[in-house]
Design a protein around this motif. Structure first.
Motif, PDB file in Angstrom:
ATOM      1  N   ASP A 113     -22.898 -41.194 -15.838  1.00 40.27           N
ATOM      2  CA  ASP A 113     -22.589 -40.955 -14.424  1.00 40.27           C
ATOM      3  C   ASP A 113     -23.417 -39.768 -13.947  1.00 40.27           C
ATOM      4  N   ASP A 114     -24.464 -40.047 -13.178  1.00 42.89           N
ATOM      5  CA  ASP A 114     -25.379 -38.989 -12.741  1.00 42.89           C
ATOM      6  C   ASP A 114     -24.708 -37.962 -11.843  1.00 42.89           C
ATOM      7  N   SER A 115     -23.617 -38.341 -11.193  1.00 41.32           N
ATOM      8  CA  SER A 115     -22.939 -37.400 -10.305  1.00 41.32           C
ATOM      9  C   SER A 115     -22.175 -36.329 -11.076  1.00 41.32           C
ATOM     10  N   ARG A 116     -21.997 -36.555 -12.376  1.00 43.65           N
ATOM     11  CA  ARG A 116     -21.219 -35.610 -13.180  1.00 43.65           C
ATOM     12  C   ARG A 116     -22.014 -34.919 -14.282  1.00 43.65           C
ATOM     13  N   VAL A 117     -23.156 -35.473 -14.637  1.00 42.53           N
ATOM     14  CA  VAL A 117     -23.902 -34.930 -15.765  1.00 42.53           C
ATOM     15  C   VAL A 117     -24.726 -33.714 -15.354  1.00 42.53           C
ATOM     16  N   GLU A 118     -24.824 -32.750 -16.258  1.00 40.05           N
ATOM     17  CA  GLU A 118     -25.646 -31.561 -16.053  1.00 40.05           C
ATOM     18  C   GLU A 118     -26.494 -31.354 -17.311  1.00 40.05           C
ATOM     19  N   TRP A 119     -27.756 -31.739 -17.237  1.00 43.81           N
ATOM     20  CA  TRP A 119     -28.638 -31.566 -18.383  1.00 43.81           C
ATOM     21  C   TRP A 119     -29.040 -30.106 -18.512  1.00 43.81           C
ATOM     22  N   HIS A 120     -29.179 -29.640 -19.730  1.00 43.11           N
ATOM     23  CA  HIS A 120     -29.621 -28.265 -19.925  1.00 43.11           C
ATOM     24  C   HIS A 120     -30.520 -28.177 -21.144  1.00 43.11           C
ATOM     25  N   LYS A 121     -31.481 -27.303 -21.083  1.00 40.50           N
ATOM     26  CA  LYS A 121     -32.422 -27.138 -22.179  1.00 40.50           C
ATOM     27  C   LYS A 121     -31.710 -26.540 -23.386  1.00 40.50           C
ATOM     28  N   ALA A 122     -32.257 -26.814 -24.551  1.00 44.98           N
ATOM     29  CA  ALA A 122     -31.653 -26.322 -25.798  1.00 44.98           C
ATOM     30  C   ALA A 122     -31.769 -24.808 -25.886  1.00 44.98           C
ATOM     31  N   GLY A 123     -30.649 -24.164 -26.227  1.00 43.64           N
ATOM     32  CA  GLY A 123     -30.646 -22.736 -26.464  1.00 43.64           C
ATOM     33  C   GLY A 123     -30.837 -22.456 -27.946  1.00 43.64           C
ATOM     34  N   PRO A 124     -30.497 -21.258 -28.388  1.00 45.57           N
ATOM     35  CA  PRO A 124     -30.592 -20.923 -29.816  1.00 45.57           C
ATOM     36  C   PRO A 124     -29.691 -21.853 -30.637  1.00 45.57           C
ATOM     37  N   VAL A 125     -30.182 -22.290 -31.780  1.00 50.50           N
ATOM     38  CA  VAL A 125     -29.409 -23.186 -32.647  1.00 50.50           C
ATOM     39  C   VAL A 125     -29.318 -22.586 -34.044  1.00 50.50           C
ATOM     40  N   SER A 126     -28.366 -23.091 -34.809  1.00 51.47           N
ATOM     41  CA  SER A 126     -28.187 -22.601 -36.175  1.00 51.47           C
ATOM     42  C   SER A 126     -29.334 -23.074 -37.069  1.00 51.47           C
ATOM     43  N   SER A 181     -17.241 -40.646 -36.996  1.00 49.78           N
ATOM     44  CA  SER A 181     -17.358 -39.376 -37.722  1.00 49.78           C
ATOM     45  C   SER A 181     -17.338 -38.191 -36.751  1.00 49.78           C
ATOM     46  N   GLY A 182     -16.937 -37.047 -37.250  1.00 52.01           N
ATOM     47  CA  GLY A 182     -16.957 -35.829 -36.434  1.00 52.01           C
ATOM     48  C   GLY A 182     -15.958 -35.871 -35.296  1.00 52.01           C
ATOM     49  N   ARG A 183     -16.242 -35.097 -34.250  1.00 47.89           N
ATOM     50  CA  ARG A 183     -15.342 -35.061 -33.092  1.00 47.89           C
ATOM     51  C   ARG A 183     -16.097 -35.441 -31.827  1.00 47.89           C
ATOM     52  N   LYS A 184     -15.411 -36.133 -30.948  1.00 51.74           N
ATOM     53  CA  LYS A 184     -16.012 -36.618 -29.710  1.00 51.74           C
ATOM     54  C   LYS A 184     -16.303 -35.437 -28.771  1.00 51.74           C
ATOM     55  N   ILE A 185     -17.443 -35.505 -28.099  1.00 48.62           N
ATOM     56  CA  ILE A 185     -17.794 -34.493 -27.104  1.00 48.62           C
ATOM     57  C   ILE A 185     -18.312 -35.194 -25.855  1.00 48.62           C
ATOM     58  N   SER A 186     -18.232 -34.506 -24.727  1.00 51.68           N
ATOM     59  CA  SER A 186     -18.711 -35.092 -23.474  1.00 51.68           C
ATOM     60  C   SER A 186     -20.223 -34.953 -23.374  1.00 51.68           C
ATOM     61  N   VAL A 187     -20.825 -35.715 -22.484  1.00 53.22           N
ATOM     62  CA  VAL A 187     -22.273 -35.657 -22.317  1.00 53.22           C
ATOM     63  C   VAL A 187     -22.715 -34.269 -21.870  1.00 53.22           C
ATOM     64  N   ASN A 188     -21.866 -33.571 -21.104  1.00 52.56           N
ATOM     65  CA  ASN A 188     -22.219 -32.235 -20.638  1.00 52.56           C
ATOM     66  C   ASN A 188     -22.118 -31.186 -21.739  1.00 52.56           C
ATOM     67  N   ALA A 189     -21.460 -31.515 -22.837  1.00 54.56           N
ATOM     68  CA  ALA A 189     -21.323 -30.580 -23.956  1.00 54.56           C
ATOM     69  C   ALA A 189     -22.376 -30.800 -25.035  1.00 54.56           C
ATOM     70  N   LEU A 190     -23.276 -31.759 -24.812  1.00 55.69           N
ATOM     71  CA  LEU A 190     -24.268 -32.093 -25.829  1.00 55.69           C
ATOM     72  C   LEU A 190     -25.143 -30.894 -26.201  1.00 55.69           C
ATOM     73  N   GLU A 191     -25.359 -30.754 -27.507  1.00 58.36           N
ATOM     74  CA  GLU A 191     -26.237 -29.728 -28.051  1.00 58.36           C
ATOM     75  C   GLU A 191     -27.124 -30.364 -29.123  1.00 58.36           C
ATOM     76  N   PRO A 192     -28.276 -29.778 -29.398  1.00 64.01           N
ATOM     77  CA  PRO A 192     -29.122 -30.314 -30.464  1.00 64.01           C
ATOM     78  C   PRO A 192     -28.337 -30.478 -31.769  1.00 64.01           C
ATOM     79  N   GLY A 193     -28.595 -31.589 -32.452  1.00 60.55           N
ATOM     80  CA  GLY A 193     -27.889 -31.871 -33.693  1.00 60.55           C
ATOM     81  C   GLY A 193     -26.704 -32.785 -33.540  1.00 60.55           C
ATOM     82  N   ASP A 194     -26.281 -33.047 -32.291  1.00 62.29           N
ATOM     83  CA  ASP A 194     -25.180 -33.980 -32.066  1.00 62.29           C
ATOM     84  C   ASP A 194     -25.675 -35.414 -32.234  1.00 62.29           C
ATOM     85  N   LEU A 195     -24.751 -36.304 -32.538  1.00 61.20           N
ATOM     86  CA  LEU A 195     -25.080 -37.722 -32.623  1.00 61.20           C
ATOM     87  C   LEU A 195     -24.781 -38.385 -31.290  1.00 61.20           C
ATOM     88  N   VAL A 196     -25.687 -39.236 -30.820  1.00 58.18           N
ATOM     89  CA  VAL A 196     -25.478 -39.973 -29.568  1.00 58.18           C
ATOM     90  C   VAL A 196     -25.493 -41.466 -29.884  1.00 58.18           C
TER      91      VAL A 196
END
Length: 247
Positions: A113-126, A181-196
């Motif tokens: 849903d483009d009206s709700r998604v907020e893409w953001h560049k990757a920050g520092p990662v582990s 596997s793992g725990r569900k996250i929203s598209v706005n919470a996506l971070e590098p290393g997540d599974l899509v």
């Protein structure tokens, strides 16, 4: 004789309907991308059949040979038990057994849903996330291979499993199992290393990838092999199902 049995089976199904057989079963007369995948898998097991997406007499006979090898009922029909043995994942229920539309239990919503998604560049990662995303990108250009789990050729879930396993993290083999596997996250919470996860050719989850950040992910695709693609628009945007965090 085998050809006659398969033709008789088709005649009986047409005459009596699908009594005792789920609408999700595959048999003579079935067609489509999933039939082609079944045929490709039969070839992997050494049962040579043309992967043209048409479940014909030759496919019926190949299925029966596979069933005998696995000590299953050799009826030439790919139901849930045969599907699991052949494809290595659970067969989805027939569409008729599920609520219609986007409220179905397997896929609560397909597409972004483009009206709700907020893409953001990757920050520092582990260090672990960096190691996994770097490992994944080493294989860009590796060809797609149905059932592939090595750098000689990957399918989508085989690629994900391989990359994580290289860093000591064990994931299930199938895309649908990885989705659990793992725990569900929203598209706005996506971070590098997540599974899509995506819905491509069948009910439920049928494709998995590794999120890289800013709407991009890497996966093994049948058209391009291992490649980076965007979820911001186009094919994958419209087939997005959800995401999990396993790290």
């Amino acid at each position: 004789m085998k050809r006659r049995l398969c033709v008789l089976l088709l005649t009986g199904v047409l005459a009596l309907g699908t009594a005792g057989i789920s609408h999700a079963d595959y048999m003579i007369g079935s067609q489509g991308p999933e039939v082609r995948n079944l045929q490709k898998r039969l070839n992997v097991y050494g049962f040579k059949v043309k992967a043209d997406g048409n479940f014909n007499v030759a496919t019926c006979n190949a299925v029966k040979k596979f069933q005998r090898r696995k000590h299953l009922s050799a009826d030439g029909i790919v139901g849930p038990v045969t599907y699991k043995a052949l494809m290595g994942k659970t067969m989805y229920k027939a569409k008729a057994d599920k609520p219609s539309g986007r409220g179905n239990a397997s896929i609560p919503y397909v597409g972004i849903d483009d009206s709700r998604v907020e893409w953001h560049k990757a920050g520092p990662v582990s260090d672990t996330v960096r190691a996994i995303t770097d490992e994944a990108q080493k294989y860009v250009g590796v060809p797609y291979q149905f059932g592939g789990t090595t750098p000689r050729g990957f399918d989508c879930s085989g690629f994900i499993q391989y990359v994580f396993n290289r860093k000591g993290i064990i994931l299930p083999r199938g895309a649908d199992e990885q989705y659990l596997s793992g725990r569900k996250i929203s598209v706005n919470a996506l971070e590098p290393g997540d599974l899509v996860f995506f819905n491509t050719y069948e009910e439920g989850v049928s494709h998995s990838g590794l999120y890289l950040g800013d709407g991009y992910f890497i996966s093994a695709t049948s058209s391009r092999g291992v490649a980076v693609a965007t979820m911001k628009n186009g094919y994958w945007h419209d087939r997005y199902v959800g995401a999990n965090r396993v790290l």
